[in-house]
Write a protein that holds these residues in place. Structure first.
Motif, PDB file in Angstrom:
ATOM      1  N   PRO A  13       0.838  -1.122  -0.042  1.00  0.00           N
ATOM      2  CA  PRO A  13       0.173   0.029  -0.003  1.00  0.00           C
ATOM      3  C   PRO A  13       0.829   1.318   0.290  1.00  0.00           C
ATOM      4  O   PRO A  13       1.755   1.464   1.011  1.00  0.00           O
ATOM      5  CB  PRO A  13      -0.731  -0.236   1.341  1.00  0.00           C
ATOM      6  N   LEU A  14       0.686   2.185  -1.048  1.00  0.00           N
ATOM      7  CA  LEU A  14       1.275   3.249  -1.236  1.00  0.00           C
ATOM      8  C   LEU A  14       0.205   4.567  -0.896  1.00  0.00           C
ATOM      9  O   LEU A  14      -0.390   4.657  -2.104  1.00  0.00           O
ATOM     10  CB  LEU A  14       2.027   3.560  -2.583  1.00  0.00           C
ATOM     11  N   GLN A  15       0.064   4.968   0.018  1.00  0.00           N
ATOM     12  CA  GLN A  15      -1.283   5.764   0.604  1.00  0.00           C
ATOM     13  C   GLN A  15      -1.110   7.179   0.038  1.00  0.00           C
ATOM     14  O   GLN A  15      -0.951   7.878   0.940  1.00  0.00           O
ATOM     15  CB  GLN A  15      -1.870   5.419   1.919  1.00  0.00           C
ATOM     16  N   LEU A  16      -0.656   7.465  -1.200  1.00  0.00           N
ATOM     17  CA  LEU A  16      -0.377   8.798  -1.728  1.00  0.00           C
ATOM     18  C   LEU A  16      -1.390   9.089  -2.990  1.00  0.00           C
ATOM     19  O   LEU A  16      -1.702   8.057  -3.748  1.00  0.00           O
ATOM     20  CB  LEU A  16       1.099   8.849  -1.847  1.00  0.00           C
ATOM     21  N   ASP A  17      -1.688  10.327  -3.223  1.00  0.00           N
ATOM     22  CA  ASP A  17      -2.383  10.845  -4.193  1.00  0.00           C
ATOM     23  C   ASP A  17      -1.184  11.657  -5.046  1.00  0.00           C
ATOM     24  O   ASP A  17      -0.225  11.835  -4.608  1.00  0.00           O
ATOM     25  CB  ASP A  17      -3.341  11.585  -3.963  1.00  0.00           C
ATOM     26  N   ASN A  18      -1.587  11.759  -6.504  1.00  0.00           N
ATOM     27  CA  ASN A  18      -0.619  12.449  -7.332  1.00  0.00           C
ATOM     28  C   ASN A  18       0.989  11.990  -7.167  1.00  0.00           C
ATOM     29  O   ASN A  18       1.734  12.861  -7.149  1.00  0.00           O
ATOM     30  CB  ASN A  18      -0.554  14.018  -7.056  1.00  0.00           C
ATOM     31  N   VAL A  19       1.103  10.633  -7.119  1.00  0.00           N
ATOM     32  CA  VAL A  19       2.305  10.283  -7.310  1.00  0.00           C
ATOM     33  C   VAL A  19       2.924  10.327  -8.864  1.00  0.00           C
ATOM     34  O   VAL A  19       2.414   9.828  -9.805  1.00  0.00           O
ATOM     35  CB  VAL A  19       2.521   8.625  -7.073  1.00  0.00           C
ATOM     36  N   ILE A  72      -0.746  -0.710  -4.587  1.00  0.00           N
ATOM     37  CA  ILE A  72      -2.191  -0.069  -4.696  1.00  0.00           C
ATOM     38  C   ILE A  72      -1.823   1.390  -4.125  1.00  0.00           C
ATOM     39  O   ILE A  72      -0.967   1.454  -3.227  1.00  0.00           O
ATOM     40  CB  ILE A  72      -3.259  -0.620  -3.711  1.00  0.00           C
ATOM     41  N   SER A  73      -2.338   2.201  -4.780  1.00  0.00           N
ATOM     42  CA  SER A  73      -2.191   3.743  -4.529  1.00  0.00           C
ATOM     43  C   SER A  73      -3.327   4.466  -4.447  1.00  0.00           C
ATOM     44  O   SER A  73      -4.571   3.910  -4.257  1.00  0.00           O
ATOM     45  CB  SER A  73      -1.094   4.302  -5.588  1.00  0.00           C
ATOM     46  N   GLY A  74      -3.432   6.062  -4.682  1.00  0.00           N
ATOM     47  CA  GLY A  74      -4.471   6.642  -4.737  1.00  0.00           C
ATOM     48  C   GLY A  74      -4.879   7.322  -6.151  1.00  0.00           C
ATOM     49  O   GLY A  74      -4.837   6.547  -7.052  1.00  0.00           O
ATOM     50  N   ASP A  75      -5.280   8.671  -6.124  1.00  0.00           N
ATOM     51  CA  ASP A  75      -5.613   9.105  -7.394  1.00  0.00           C
ATOM     52  C   ASP A  75      -4.424   9.681  -8.201  1.00  0.00           C
ATOM     53  O   ASP A  75      -3.451  10.045  -7.785  1.00  0.00           O
ATOM     54  CB  ASP A  75      -6.361  10.476  -7.072  1.00  0.00           C
ATOM     55  N   ASN A  76      -4.655   9.876  -9.358  1.00  0.00           N
ATOM     56  CA  ASN A  76      -3.764  10.475 -10.411  1.00  0.00           C
ATOM     57  C   ASN A  76      -2.295   9.876 -10.299  1.00  0.00           C
ATOM     58  O   ASN A  76      -1.394  10.541 -10.530  1.00  0.00           O
ATOM     59  CB  ASN A  76      -3.667  12.170 -10.213  1.00  0.00           C
ATOM     60  N   PHE A  77      -2.411   8.565 -10.488  1.00  0.00           N
ATOM     61  CA  PHE A  77      -0.892   7.849 -10.327  1.00  0.00           C
ATOM     62  C   PHE A  77      -0.138   8.100 -11.643  1.00  0.00           C
ATOM     63  O   PHE A  77      -0.764   8.109 -12.809  1.00  0.00           O
ATOM     64  CB  PHE A  77      -1.166   6.488 -10.043  1.00  0.00           C
ATOM     65  N   GLY A  78       1.060   8.368 -11.520  1.00  0.00           N
ATOM     66  CA  GLY A  78       1.982   8.619 -12.798  1.00  0.00           C
ATOM     67  C   GLY A  78       1.708   9.978 -13.553  1.00  0.00           C
ATOM     68  O   GLY A  78       2.039  10.163 -14.734  1.00  0.00           O
ATOM     69  N   CYS A  79       1.255  10.812 -12.650  1.00  0.00           N
ATOM     70  CA  CYS A  79       1.171  12.130 -13.148  1.00  0.00           C
ATOM     71  C   CYS A  79       2.721  13.043 -13.428  1.00  0.00           C
ATOM     72  O   CYS A  79       3.671  12.076 -13.195  1.00  0.00           O
ATOM     73  CB  CYS A  79       0.153  13.450 -12.506  1.00  0.00           C
ATOM     74  N   GLY A  80       2.600  13.980 -14.025  1.00  0.00           N
ATOM     75  CA  GLY A  80       4.182  14.639 -14.239  1.00  0.00           C
ATOM     76  C   GLY A  80       4.762  14.525 -15.667  1.00  0.00           C
ATOM     77  O   GLY A  80       3.595  14.368 -16.445  1.00  0.00           O
ATOM     78  N   ILE A 126     -11.212   1.144  -3.494  1.00  0.00           N
ATOM     79  CA  ILE A 126      -9.972   1.340  -2.814  1.00  0.00           C
ATOM     80  C   ILE A 126      -9.798   1.240  -1.250  1.00  0.00           C
ATOM     81  O   ILE A 126      -9.089   0.603  -0.648  1.00  0.00           O
ATOM     82  CB  ILE A 126      -9.286   2.472  -3.724  1.00  0.00           C
ATOM     83  N   SER A 127     -10.967   2.107  -0.775  1.00  0.00           N
ATOM     84  CA  SER A 127     -11.070   2.044   0.492  1.00  0.00           C
ATOM     85  C   SER A 127     -11.111   0.494   1.073  1.00  0.00           C
ATOM     86  O   SER A 127     -10.693   0.441   2.413  1.00  0.00           O
ATOM     87  CB  SER A 127     -12.220   3.075   0.912  1.00  0.00           C
ATOM     88  N   LEU A 128     -12.105  -0.187   0.496  1.00  0.00           N
ATOM     89  CA  LEU A 128     -12.170  -1.381   1.070  1.00  0.00           C
ATOM     90  C   LEU A 128     -11.000  -2.435   0.914  1.00  0.00           C
ATOM     91  O   LEU A 128     -10.657  -2.969   2.189  1.00  0.00           O
ATOM     92  CB  LEU A 128     -13.387  -2.057   0.158  1.00  0.00           C
ATOM     93  N   SER A 134      -5.059  -3.367   6.013  1.00  0.00           N
ATOM     94  CA  SER A 134      -4.321  -2.904   7.026  1.00  0.00           C
ATOM     95  C   SER A 134      -4.551  -3.596   8.254  1.00  0.00           C
ATOM     96  O   SER A 134      -3.827  -3.471   9.387  1.00  0.00           O
ATOM     97  CB  SER A 134      -5.084  -1.639   7.545  1.00  0.00           C
ATOM     98  N   THR A 135      -5.454  -4.498   8.427  1.00  0.00           N
ATOM     99  CA  THR A 135      -5.477  -5.537   9.548  1.00  0.00           C
ATOM    100  C   THR A 135      -4.741  -6.656   9.504  1.00  0.00           C
ATOM    101  O   THR A 135      -4.680  -7.511  10.361  1.00  0.00           O
ATOM    102  CB  THR A 135      -7.079  -5.700   9.765  1.00  0.00           C
TER     103      THR A 135
END
Length: 202
Positions: A13-19, A72-80, A126-128, A134-135
């Motif tokens: 888990p990479l819990q970041l947006d805009n990576v 698994i990550s958040g929104d907008n992965f691979g931007c830039g 994603i939240s699920l 996490s457990t």
């Protein structure tokens, strides 16, 4: 390009947006045109401190995630910036599946050219997955043929993918391979063109 097979792995888990792509592979490692050898520098500025020492808290530095094939990550992965070295580094590290809610278009397209499956899920899905992994050390099986993510607790999440992109991954077809499927037609065209316009072939 390698054919995409069913992937079974623990999920990192990479819990970041805009990576962005500079986070994925910093600019100082873009000197090569080879697709290999970049995995060691994946997420370099998050994995290592200024002295080159490993940052133990970063997810991919933790022993159980060092051989992960699913991220698994958040929104907008691979931007830039549109550096193809980003999927090269991800693939060279051994990651075959990325799960996120959205991707930058160029990065998304480049994944398919490097045998990486970028899965788009809704935020609720994603939240699920976040909640479940996490457990406990939940692993997952990603079945592209059935378009399913099957967690080891038997939770099943379906995902959508363009049929043509799916075919290319399953059959290991990149742009060159797709072109070579039309080899006979290309050769017939060249023979006909040479007869009609021989000056083009001198």
């Amino acid at each position: 390009m390698k054919k995409f097979n069913t992937v079974k792995s623990i999920i990192a888990p990479l819990q970041l947006d805009n990576v962005d792509t500079d986070m994925i592979i910093p600019k100082q490692f873009l000197k090569t045109i080879k697709r290999t050898g970049l995995g060691v520098n994946l997420f370099h500025e998050m994995r290592f401190d200024l002295n080159g020492n490993i940052i133990p808290d970063f997810i991919l530095n933790q022993e159980r995630y060092q051989k992960t094939e699913i991220l698994i990550s958040g929104d907008n992965f691979g931007c830039g910036s549109s550096r193809e070295h980003a999927p090269w580094a991800i693939a060279d590290f051994g990651i075959k599946v990325i799960i996120a809610t959205s991707y930058a278009d160029i990065f998304y397209n480049n994944c398919f050219k490097n045998s990486i499956l970028p899965i788009k899920l809704e935020k609720e899905q994603i939240s699920l997955i976040w909640d479940i992994i996490s457990t406990s050390n939940i692993s997952a099986t990603v079945n592209l043929d059935d378009q399913q993510i099957i967690l080891s607790d038997q939770t099943i999440i379906n995902f959508k993918i363009d049929a043509f992109r799916k075919k290319c991954l399953l059959e290991g077809l990149d742009d060159i391979s797709l072109t070579m499927l039309a080899k006979d037609k290309i050769e017939k065209f060249e023979i006909a063109q040479k007869a009609k316009q021989p000056w083009l072939h001198n």
